[in-house]
Design a protein around this motif. Structure first.
Motif, PDB file in Angstrom:
ATOM      1  N   LYS A 136       0.830  -1.212   0.000  1.00  0.00           N
ATOM      2  CA  LYS A 136       0.000   0.000   0.000  1.00  0.00           C
ATOM      3  C   LYS A 136       0.868   1.267   0.000  1.00  0.00           C
TER       4      LYS A 136
ATOM      5  N   TYR B 145      -0.363   1.567   8.263  1.00  0.00           N
ATOM      6  CA  TYR B 145      -1.170   0.465   7.733  1.00  0.00           C
ATOM      7  C   TYR B 145      -1.128  -0.739   8.668  1.00  0.00           C
TER       8      TYR B 145
ATOM      9  N   PHE C  20      -3.473  -0.206  11.530  1.00  0.00           N
ATOM     10  CA  PHE C  20      -4.834  -0.425  11.038  1.00  0.00           C
ATOM     11  C   PHE C  20      -5.139  -1.926  10.977  1.00  0.00           C
TER      12      PHE C  20
ATOM     13  N   LEU D 166     -12.166   3.933   8.180  1.00  0.00           N
ATOM     14  CA  LEU D 166     -11.289   4.216   7.043  1.00  0.00           C
ATOM     15  C   LEU D 166     -10.860   5.683   7.000  1.00  0.00           C
TER      16      LEU D 166
ATOM     17  N   LEU E 170      -7.879   6.124   9.263  1.00  0.00           N
ATOM     18  CA  LEU E 170      -6.660   5.662   8.604  1.00  0.00           C
ATOM     19  C   LEU E 170      -6.187   6.704   7.597  1.00  0.00           C
ATOM     20  N   GLY E 171      -7.096   7.182   6.757  1.00  0.00           N
ATOM     21  CA  GLY E 171      -6.754   8.191   5.765  1.00  0.00           C
ATOM     22  C   GLY E 171      -6.214   9.461   6.392  1.00  0.00           C
TER      23      GLY E 171
ATOM     24  N   VAL F 257      -6.567   6.636   0.153  1.00  0.00           N
ATOM     25  CA  VAL F 257      -6.545   5.651   1.239  1.00  0.00           C
ATOM     26  C   VAL F 257      -7.963   5.208   1.583  1.00  0.00           C
TER      27      VAL F 257
ATOM     28  N   GLY G  86      -7.180   1.530   1.532  1.00  0.00           N
ATOM     29  CA  GLY G  86      -7.615   1.014   2.832  1.00  0.00           C
ATOM     30  C   GLY G  86      -8.550  -0.174   2.677  1.00  0.00           C
TER      31      GLY G  86
ATOM     32  N   TYR H 256      -7.796  -4.049   3.742  1.00  0.00           N
ATOM     33  CA  TYR H 256      -8.742  -4.787   4.585  1.00  0.00           C
ATOM     34  C   TYR H 256      -9.144  -6.103   3.931  1.00  0.00           C
TER      35      TYR H 256
END
Length: 184
Positions: A36, A60, A63, A139, A142-143, A163, A168, A172
């Motif tokens: 990623k 990541y 996450f 999400l 995370l972004g 992301v 993301g 996942y």
């Protein structure tokens, strides 16, 4: 180039320990996180240096640890879940330490990762993983964290969208499939 994830045991007749599963999850998680980070570069987002790229990889991983925890909650009892996630996180720390040391030189890279894991665990506790996957706020967080790491210069302004909308979700889906496969 597509990332190939091996998530089936060579000899699936043997039952695997949680330590073996957590080690495999950490290896798979590391590969997905690196993929990623590379994907962002391929989409023309700009890293200032290897240290910044490694921080994105780590974000990541943080996450994916949260995803694993949610999935383990459904599948395992509390003691097994704690053992799996603790060992998974420890293996992730080893990957972070070894790879950071290779790229950046000697230093303690594991302790800051653990501190961020504790911080992110508190933050991600607010968000849900439902039947369809991580929720929009999950999400978005995370972004947001990756956007913060990458900065808001012109070339990185839209990294949060990349992301949230693509990377993301893909991380996942790949990780969740691997998680399920390793327990089958």
């Amino acid at each position: 180039m597509a990332l190939r994830i091996k998530s089936h045991w060579w000899n699936d007749e043997n039952e695997r320990s949680l330590a073996e599963i957590s080690s495999a999850l950490a290896f798979i998680g590391w590969r997905i996180a690196v993929d990623k980070a590379i994907s962002l570069h391929c989409e023309r987002f700009v890293y200032r240096d290897d240290a910044q790229r490694l921080l994105v990889v780590q974000e990541y991983l943080l996450f994916l640890i949260q995803i694993a925890d949610r999935m383990a909650h459904i599948q395992l009892d509390d003691e097994q879940r704690r053992e799996l996630i603790t060992q998974f996180a420890r293996k992730c720390v080893e990957h972070v330490q070894d790879n950071s040391q290779d790229l950046l030189g000697p230093g303690d890279y594991g302790s800051p990762f653990i501190a961020r894991l504790n911080e992110r665990s508190t933050e991600y506790a607010e968000f849900r993983l439902d039947d369809d996957g991580p929720t929009y706020p999950f999400l978005r967080h995370l972004g947001h964290e990756i956007q913060t790491l990458m900065g808001d210069q012109d070339e990185n302004r839209w990294v949060i969208d990349q992301v949230m909308d693509k990377d993301g979700w893909d991380a996942y889906k790949r990780f969740a499939k691997a998680f399920r496969d390793l327990f089958d």
